[in-house]
Structures are given as C-alpha cells and as structure tokens.
Design an enzyme around this catalytic site. Sequence first.
Site, mmCIF file in Angstrom:
data_model
loop_
_atom_site.group_PDB
_atom_site.id
_atom_site.type_symbol
_atom_site.label_atom_id
_atom_site.label_comp_id
_atom_site.label_asym_id
_atom_site.label_seq_id
_atom_site.Cartn_x
_atom_site.Cartn_y
_atom_site.Cartn_z
ATOM 1 N N ASP A 166 -2.413 1.571 -5.000
ATOM 2 C CA ASP A 166 -3.698 1.948 -4.401
ATOM 3 C C ASP A 166 -4.770 0.931 -4.800
ATOM 4 O O ASP A 166 -4.561 0.067 -5.660
ATOM 5 C CB ASP A 166 -4.111 3.361 -4.810
ATOM 6 C CG ASP A 166 -4.186 3.552 -6.320
ATOM 7 O OD1 ASP A 166 -4.763 2.681 -7.002
ATOM 8 O OD2 ASP A 166 -3.664 4.563 -6.828
ATOM 9 N N HIS B 64 0.810 -1.219 0.000
ATOM 10 C CA HIS B 64 0.000 0.000 0.000
ATOM 11 C C HIS B 64 0.844 1.271 0.000
ATOM 12 O O HIS B 64 0.296 2.378 -0.089
ATOM 13 C CB HIS B 64 -0.934 0.006 1.212
ATOM 14 C CG HIS B 64 -2.267 0.606 0.928
ATOM 15 N ND1 HIS B 64 -2.523 1.403 -0.180
ATOM 16 C CD2 HIS B 64 -3.446 0.557 1.604
ATOM 17 C CE1 HIS B 64 -3.781 1.801 -0.168
ATOM 18 N NE2 HIS B 64 -4.361 1.308 0.906
#
Length: 467
Positions: free
Chosen positions: A441, A437
Amino acid sequence: MAGLIQRHGSFLVHRFLTSGKKIARCRSVPFSARIHTSSQLAKLVSFNLSDIGEGIREVTVKEWYVKEGDNVEQFDNLCEVQSDKASVTITSRYEGKIVKLHKQVDQIALVGSPLLDFDVEDEDAGESSSSSSSSESDEEVLQQPVMAAAGHGGTMVALTPCGKVLATPAVRRIAMEHKVDLHKVKPTGRNGRVLKGDVLEYLNIIPEGTVKPHPTLLRGQAPVTSQVEKDKTTLETVVPLKGVAKIMVKSMTECLKIPHFAYSDEIDVSKLVSMRESLKEEALAQGVKLTFTPFFVKAASIALKQFPILNSSFDAANESLIYKSYHNISIAMQTPQGLVVPNVKNVERKSILEIAVDLGALQERGLAGHLTPGDFANGTFSLSNIGMVGGTYTHPCILAPQVAIGAIGQTRRLPRIDASGNVVGAHIMTVSWSADHRVIDGVTMASFSNAWKKWLENPHLFLLAAK
C-alpha cells in the site's frame, strides 16, 4: 489399383463417395496428364497458424472458442491469439470435427505450426491439408488437378478428369440450392478447389476478399509490388529480436500484468557527496572505484529490514507472499547486449566497500558478455540508477516476481532554504518507486522511502552498519 495402373499405362480415377460405397469410373487419361486423386483415408487436416503480418513470428493463445469433439463450419471462431501488437481472432477454413488442440491457453504458437487438427466432413478434404511448409514430392505433382480457364474473365478453375470443377459435396449442395454454376466461381482452395466461402462471396453473402487464396494458387506468379512498397523496403530494415532483447520482451510482458502504483520523492544528498569525495581516494588505493550506487544499495538493505514485505515475492497461484531473509538487490545495467539486471548477493552481510567490489565485478562481466544465470537468480529487490544517463522522475517496471523497484534520477545542484532561512545550494537527487499494489500500500512504500532517504541524507549513520 496401383498395379492396375502400371499394367495399362494409364490412370483410372476412382472416387469413393462418403455417403455410400458406389464407385464412379471416369474415362482413362494419358499417363502424362496431371490429374487429381483423393483418398477417403486422408481425412485428418492440420490447421496451421498463418502469417498475421507486422513481422509477428509468435503469438500467445489467450482463449479457445472450441474444444476437442466440437463440430465447426467455415468462418466459425476458433481462438483468440495475442501478439505484442494486437489481439487476433482466428476463424476456421474447414467444416468438420475438432480432433486435437495443439496449444493450451497462455502457450506460445509459432507461425506455420499446427494449432489444431480437424476430422473433415468431406471425402476430398485429405488433400486440403493446411500445412504448406514442406515442398511437394513428384508424386504429389502428378496428383495435381488439370487447370482450365472458364469463360468468365479467364478465372482458373480446377477440373477433375471427368470435367467437373473440384469441390466438395457440401459446396456443390450450396451451389445447387442457389443455382450457381461452379465454373463461374473464383476458387481459392488448394490447387483450385472451390470452397464454401468462394460461393458465399460469389453470392455477395460475405464481403469480397474474405477468403484468402491458398498458396498453391500463387505459385509461379510474380509478386506485384507498387513503387511505394519498393521505396518502403529500401527505407526499412528488419532485425529479428534475439538474446537479451527477446528475453526483455517476455519479461516486460509479464511485468505489465502487475498492477503498479508510483511514489516519488527528492533527497538532499549534499552530505553524501562530501563523504564520497573524501573516501574515494582511499577506496581507489585499495583497488576499488567508489561510486554512489553502493550507498544506495546498502541504504535499501537497511530499510528492507524495517519493511520486509518489500523484500518478498508474490505467489499469485496460491495467493501468498514469500518473505526472503536474504537481500539480493538487482541493479539495472546497460551492456553491449542490452539492458540486464544481475543482483548483488547477500547485501545485508556486506560493507559498502564489499558491495562496490561486487558491483564492479558484475559491470565487468556484463561489458564482456560473461554474466552467468547465477548472476540473475533469486533477486529480491531492484534499483535502477537512471540518473547516470539523465532525467529526474520516471515510472520503472517491477521485475516479477519481485514486488518493488526504485529508479534514481540525476543529482542536480539546486537552490534550497536552510534551517536559518537562507537560500543555499544543495545537491538534490530524485527517486521514483513502483510497487505491486496487490500487496503493497502507499503508506508502506512512503515509509520505506523515508527510511532509505534518512540514511542517504545522514551518511554518518552508515558507521552503525559497517558490515
């Protein structure tokens, strides 16, 4: 002095005080007596990592609370170490100056290896070396203090030939300030030396049992084992990790430093099941066993061309992404040695049949234990077909420094509604993605999954990517 000893057949014990050059001479002691001698020159003490239990044999140094040149006292915090089970704060057994740190932050320290070196403040500290891995020589045995029983519960204390309890001036000063008879204090130092912590325990300043006895005090004692401990040892088997299992510990520890996020979906692979069924006989005639995995791998490569960020690696030190033009797709495989993740090289340039050949070769080498470092090098993206064993959704761990991985669940025959509104049977497969992350995304991961899914639900599209 050695010559003087040999001429007279007895030991003359000389004690050099660090506070001055005054020499105190005690009475002669027969040659056969075991006595203690100390050397002003032997002031460097190595502080070793002791066994912290739970079968832990190595730890990672996470933080130092001291630096070279610092002066510390007993029970001062030295560092924090991290094992696979817990974090442990290491405290000092000595008073003195830090001379050298043997390990840097994030380095591995083995049980029994030196953590740091002390320049101790006391003239007798040379004999307090924390290293206990080597056996004592005959000369060291002759230098042992005479052990005598005090009248306070038969506690063993070490006496010098002059009849004094073995202790440093700093400890004697504390005892004098608190009017403590050192003969009544239970020693825990090497060969019966009374330590500062022993006096503090005697005065109830610190909890009893804080200071652990030195190994020299435990020699010759039969270990006390309760019936519960005996039963426990018969029910447990200790197997040291080695080979693939040991490597997996390190790789998974690194992997869990990555902030994962998950995305899951299901795919109707009914058409793919039919296509594979019609092609497997022809593939077998060419000497290739055609499974579903080559289709998954090729579809991933096609989708990676649309979303190249998922085929990159993250360089945390320089805060940059390294994009790879080649698709070396890692495949998790179960082998007799454990779980391994070799990769199929240059998938973007290969047909489904060529990918199947490479997968078969990797599987054969894996089962035989003949995989080479080259089979694991430069992987760019990972897939795990856990559905071959069972299960639906999972949360796979990213193989650093890659940024994404997919875990394919079991394909099941389930009821679904077709375009005409009729309930029909369909082959439904699940997939679970994990992404880094820091750089990926949710929209990117979902879009990649949809692109991958499109090729598997419409396998005739593979005709457009025949190479």
